[in-house]
Design an enzyme around this catalytic site. Structure first.
Site, short mmCIF file in Angstrom:
data_model
loop_
_atom_site.label_atom_id
_atom_site.label_comp_id
_atom_site.label_asym_id
_atom_site.label_seq_id
_atom_site.Cartn_x
_atom_site.Cartn_y
_atom_site.Cartn_z
N ASN A 255 0.83 -1.23 0.00
CA ASN A 255 0.00 0.00 0.00
C ASN A 255 0.85 1.26 0.00
OD1 ASN A 255 0.96 0.24 2.59
ND2 ASN A 255 -1.05 0.28 3.59
N ASN B 251 16.05 2.71 14.51
CA ASN B 251 16.97 1.58 14.70
C ASN B 251 18.42 2.04 14.61
OD1 ASN B 251 14.44 -0.01 13.02
ND2 ASN B 251 15.09 -0.75 15.01
N SER C 294 13.31 3.21 27.07
CA SER C 294 12.32 2.41 27.78
C SER C 294 11.93 1.19 26.93
CB SER C 294 11.13 3.31 28.12
OG SER C 294 9.94 2.75 27.74
N LYS D 1 2.72 -9.07 16.53
CA LYS D 1 3.47 -10.17 15.92
C LYS D 1 3.14 -11.48 16.65
CE LYS D 1 5.05 -8.31 12.67
NZ LYS D 1 5.25 -8.70 11.28
N SER E 185 9.27 -11.92 14.49
CA SER E 185 10.34 -11.11 15.07
C SER E 185 10.80 -11.74 16.37
CB SER E 185 9.77 -9.72 15.34
OG SER E 185 10.67 -8.98 16.12
N TYR F 258 3.23 -3.28 18.93
CA TYR F 258 3.88 -3.91 17.76
C TYR F 258 4.26 -5.35 18.08
CZ TYR F 258 7.44 -5.48 14.56
OH TYR F 258 8.16 -6.26 13.69
N ASP G 30 -3.89 -2.35 -0.24
CA ASP G 30 -3.79 -2.62 1.20
C ASP G 30 -4.24 -4.06 1.45
OD1 ASP G 30 -3.92 -0.61 3.96
OD2 ASP G 30 -4.64 -2.67 4.10
N ILE G 31 -3.51 -4.77 2.31
CA ILE G 31 -3.88 -6.18 2.53
C ILE G 31 -5.22 -6.33 3.25
CG2 ILE G 31 -1.59 -7.27 2.43
CD1 ILE G 31 -1.62 -7.10 5.56
N LYS H 233 5.79 -1.27 11.59
CA LYS H 233 6.86 -1.91 12.37
C LYS H 233 7.59 -1.01 13.37
CE LYS H 233 10.58 -0.74 9.32
NZ LYS H 233 11.85 -1.05 8.74
N TYR I 113 12.85 -12.96 12.81
CA TYR I 113 14.07 -12.23 12.47
C TYR I 113 14.68 -11.61 13.72
CZ TYR I 113 11.32 -11.70 8.09
OH TYR I 113 10.52 -11.88 7.00
P1 NAD Z 1 9.09 -1.90 5.79
O1 NAD Z 1 8.21 -0.88 6.41
O2 NAD Z 1 10.28 -1.43 5.05
O3 NAD Z 1 8.24 -2.81 4.79
C1 NAD Z 1 6.87 -3.10 5.01
C2 NAD Z 1 6.13 -2.81 3.72
O4 NAD Z 1 4.75 -3.13 3.91
C3 NAD Z 1 6.19 -1.33 3.31
O5 NAD Z 1 6.59 -1.23 1.97
C4 NAD Z 1 4.77 -0.82 3.53
O6 NAD Z 1 4.43 0.17 2.57
C5 NAD Z 1 3.96 -2.08 3.39
N1 NAD Z 1 2.70 -2.11 4.16
C6 NAD Z 1 2.51 -1.73 5.45
N2 NAD Z 1 1.22 -1.92 5.79
C7 NAD Z 1 0.59 -2.43 4.70
C8 NAD Z 1 -0.74 -2.83 4.42
N3 NAD Z 1 -1.71 -2.74 5.35
N4 NAD Z 1 -1.04 -3.30 3.20
C9 NAD Z 1 -0.07 -3.40 2.24
N5 NAD Z 1 1.20 -3.02 2.43
C10 NAD Z 1 1.53 -2.56 3.66
O7 NAD Z 1 9.48 -2.94 6.93
P2 NAD Z 1 10.56 -4.10 6.91
O8 NAD Z 1 11.66 -3.72 7.82
O9 NAD Z 1 10.86 -4.51 5.52
O10 NAD Z 1 9.73 -5.25 7.65
C11 NAD Z 1 9.04 -6.24 6.93
C12 NAD Z 1 8.42 -7.20 7.91
O11 NAD Z 1 9.42 -7.76 8.73
C13 NAD Z 1 7.39 -6.58 8.85
O12 NAD Z 1 6.34 -7.51 9.00
C14 NAD Z 1 8.15 -6.43 10.14
O13 NAD Z 1 7.28 -6.48 11.26
C15 NAD Z 1 9.06 -7.64 10.09
N6 NAD Z 1 10.28 -7.47 10.90
C16 NAD Z 1 11.12 -6.42 10.64
C17 NAD Z 1 12.27 -6.26 11.39
C18 NAD Z 1 13.18 -5.08 11.19
O14 NAD Z 1 13.99 -4.79 12.07
N7 NAD Z 1 13.16 -4.42 10.03
C19 NAD Z 1 12.58 -7.18 12.39
C20 NAD Z 1 11.71 -8.25 12.61
C21 NAD Z 1 10.56 -8.38 11.85
C1 WQD Z 2 19.60 -1.95 18.82
C2 WQD Z 2 20.49 -1.50 19.99
C3 WQD Z 2 19.42 0.10 21.42
C4 WQD Z 2 19.17 3.29 18.45
C5 WQD Z 2 14.00 -3.41 17.17
C6 WQD Z 2 12.61 -3.84 17.49
C7 WQD Z 2 12.44 -5.32 17.25
C8 WQD Z 2 12.89 -5.69 15.83
C9 WQD Z 2 14.25 -5.16 15.55
C10 WQD Z 2 10.99 -5.64 14.38
C11 WQD Z 2 19.74 -1.40 21.30
C12 WQD Z 2 20.61 0.72 20.73
C13 WQD Z 2 19.42 2.10 19.09
C14 WQD Z 2 19.88 4.46 18.87
C15 WQD Z 2 21.04 3.13 20.50
N1 WQD Z 2 12.04 -5.11 14.84
N2 WQD Z 2 20.33 2.01 20.09
N3 WQD Z 2 20.79 4.31 19.88
O1 WQD Z 2 15.56 -2.45 19.79
O2 WQD Z 2 16.94 -4.51 19.24
O3 WQD Z 2 14.88 -4.09 18.02
O4 WQD Z 2 14.31 -3.76 15.82
O5 WQD Z 2 10.47 -6.66 14.68
O6 WQD Z 2 11.10 -5.62 17.42
O7 WQD Z 2 12.33 -3.56 18.85
O8 WQD Z 2 16.83 -2.63 17.58
O9 WQD Z 2 18.18 -1.11 16.24
O10 WQD Z 2 16.41 -0.14 17.75
O11 WQD Z 2 18.46 -1.13 18.77
O12 WQD Z 2 21.86 3.05 21.39
O13 WQD Z 2 19.67 5.55 18.35
O14 WQD Z 2 20.97 -0.18 19.71
O15 WQD Z 2 19.29 0.56 22.73
O16 WQD Z 2 20.62 -1.77 22.32
P1 WQD Z 2 16.06 -3.40 18.79
P2 WQD Z 2 17.44 -1.18 17.52
#
Ligand code: NAD
Ligand code: WQD
Length: 366
Positions: free
Chosen positions: A48, A224, A320, A178, A148, A174, A82-83, A108, A202
């Site tokens: 979307n 991140n 936090s 998941k 995640s 969030y 949109d899904i 996310k 992941y």
């Molecule tokens: P991202 O935001 O880059 O990609 C998600 C994509 O989904 C985007 O392009 C967004 O436009 C699309 N989207 C969001 N809501 C939608 C909807 N309702 N319908 C259709 N499209 C929609 O995020 P990402 O980092 O590529 O993450 C992908 C997946 O991996 C997510 O499910 C996220 O929860 C999971 N994940 C990400 C991380 C991370 O750190 N990046 C870690 C663990 C899990």
């Molecule tokens: C990594 C480390 C921070 C930013 C998140 C989501 C998790 C998953 C992955 C989706 C930590 C420190 C960070 C900054 C810092 N996503 N940090 N200064 O928190 O492990 O995980 O992304 O599923 O659900 O919670 O990743 O990259 O935010 O942090 O010191 O500006 O870096 O405290 O120790 P996190 P992160």
């Protein structure tokens, strides 16, 4: 685009939801680059565009997918959808011979989810439910789900194996979304033996495609660590705030299992292969990580080495909801998928830097 056909039969297709985003786009390019295995498949992306950049409203495809077509010289199908739109999704299933679905689409941002819980539950839980309903309507039962490490909450033991309890100490909507989706899919698999669901948990995906032309493109200030460091190194941000140096870790800063996004993408390709195994039904959760944790200070040093740039930082208080350390037990992914992460921390930093330095503003060229 008209679906490509093979004689009278429609070619099989892999549907990728959220395929224009960070991990989705790297998975799409990895699938298209696997000429020998997936040349017979159409790749169909539904997104979307809530978190993917489109150059202009009349562009047919978002920038990440345009670049992928350019790099691979292959076409993919894209639906700006949109899904939660069941009718729209149904049209996609009518138009293509979907064999399996890789489901990335979700919101996310952990912090944002605390302020907007309804939006997160809507997009992530209702969205997943709608997708599953449409899949069932069309008799498509193979799903790879983007889960995640967040579902484990505060680790009771390390490394985190898939048998570690989930859902107990989650701190954000969030994370709960998941976890709830995993529970929903477990119930579905119990109710109907046709389903095959692989939930890939992941750890911390970082890095970018080796071309430096696609990568993580966060909107606004990154939440991140890795994209934040990269934006400090390129000069878009002044300094990194290190959230706490009083954890019980080697240097007091948080430790995480960072994994190269292309390794992660290759894990999905391996997971698709599991579907071809006889009797591989039901719900399976598999960690995708490297098994090694690095601290924030180690990440800063590694990035400085790879980029040749200084990354100024200051230590501030803990963020936090943060935990001290997590890293994966990766033995199940080795055993079940025959997959392991092969890219090093240096690769993760170099590839991030190649993308960041060639595209200081991400996909937006301004
Ligand atoms: P991202 O935001 O880059 O990609 C998600 C994509 O989904 C985007 O392009 C967004 O436009 C699309 N989207 C969001 N809501 C939608 C909807 N309702 N319908 C259709 N499209 C929609 O995020 P990402 O980092 O590529 O993450 C992908 C997946 O991996 C997510 O499910 C996220 O929860 C999971 N994940 C990400 C991380 C991370 O750190 N990046 C870690 C663990 C899990
Ligand atoms: C990594 C480390 C921070 C930013 C998140 C989501 C998790 C998953 C992955 C989706 C930590 C420190 C960070 C900054 C810092 N996503 N940090 N200064 O928190 O492990 O995980 O992304 O599923 O659900 O919670 O990743 O990259 O935010 O942090 O010191 O500006 O870096 O405290 O120790 P996190 P992160």
């Amino acid at each position: 685009m008209t679906p490509l056909t093979n004689g009278d039969t429609m070619r099989p297709a892999i549907l990728v939801t959220g395929g224009a985003g960070y991990i989705g786009s790297h998975t799409v390019i990895t699938l298209l680059e696997r000429e020998e295995e997936y040349s017979n498949y159409d790749i169909v992306v539904v997104d979307n565009l809530s978190n993917a950049y489109n150059r202009a409203p009349n562009e047919k495809k978002p920038e990440s997918l345009r670049v992928i077509e350019d790099l691979t010289n292959k076409n993919l199908h894209f639906y700006p959808l949109d899904i939660r739109d069941a009718e729209g999704l149904s049209r996609v299933f009518e138009n293509h011979n979907i064999d399996c679905v890789i489901h990335f689409a979700a919101l996310k941002a952990v912090g944002e989810s605390v302020d907007k819980p309804l939006e997160y539950y809507q997009a992530n839980i209702t969205g997943t439910g709608t997708l599953l309903e449409v899949m069932r309507k069309y008799g498509v039962y193979k799903l790879i789900y983007s889960s995640s490490c967040t579902v484990y909450g505060e680790p009771e033991r390390l490394p985190l194996d898939e048998g570690h309890p989930t859902g107990r100490t989650l701190t954000s909507p969030y994370g709960r979304s998941k976890y709830f989706c995993e529970e929903m899919m477990k119930d579905l698999c119990t109710s109907d033996k046709n389903w095959m669901v692989i939930s890939l948990r992941y750890f911390n995906p970082v890095g970018a495609h080796i071309s430096g032309r696609i990568g993580e493109d966060p909107s606004g200030i990154p939440n991140n660590l890795m994209p934040y460091i990269a934006q400090v190194a390129i000069g878009r941000l002044n300094e990194l705030k290190v959230f706490g140096n009083d954890y019980k870790t080697s240097d007091g800063t948080g430790v995480r299992d960072y994994i190269h996004v292309v390794d992660l993408a290759e894990g999905h390709v391996k997971a698709i292969k599991l579907f071809q195994q006889h009797g591989f039904g039901g719900f399976h959760a598999i960690n995708l990580g490297t098994g090694t944790g690095y601290s924030v200070l180690e990440m800063i040093s590694a990035f400085e080495r790879a980029s040749g740039r200084k990354v100024p930082y200051k230590i501030v208080g803990r963020r936090s909801g943060d935990i001290a350390a997590n890293y994966a037990d990766v033995s199940l992914s080795h055993r079940l998928l025959g997959w392991r992460a092969i890219r090093t921390l240096d690769d993760m930093c170099k590839d991030t830097w190649r993308w960041q330095s060639a595209n200081p503003n991400g996909f937006k060229k301004v």
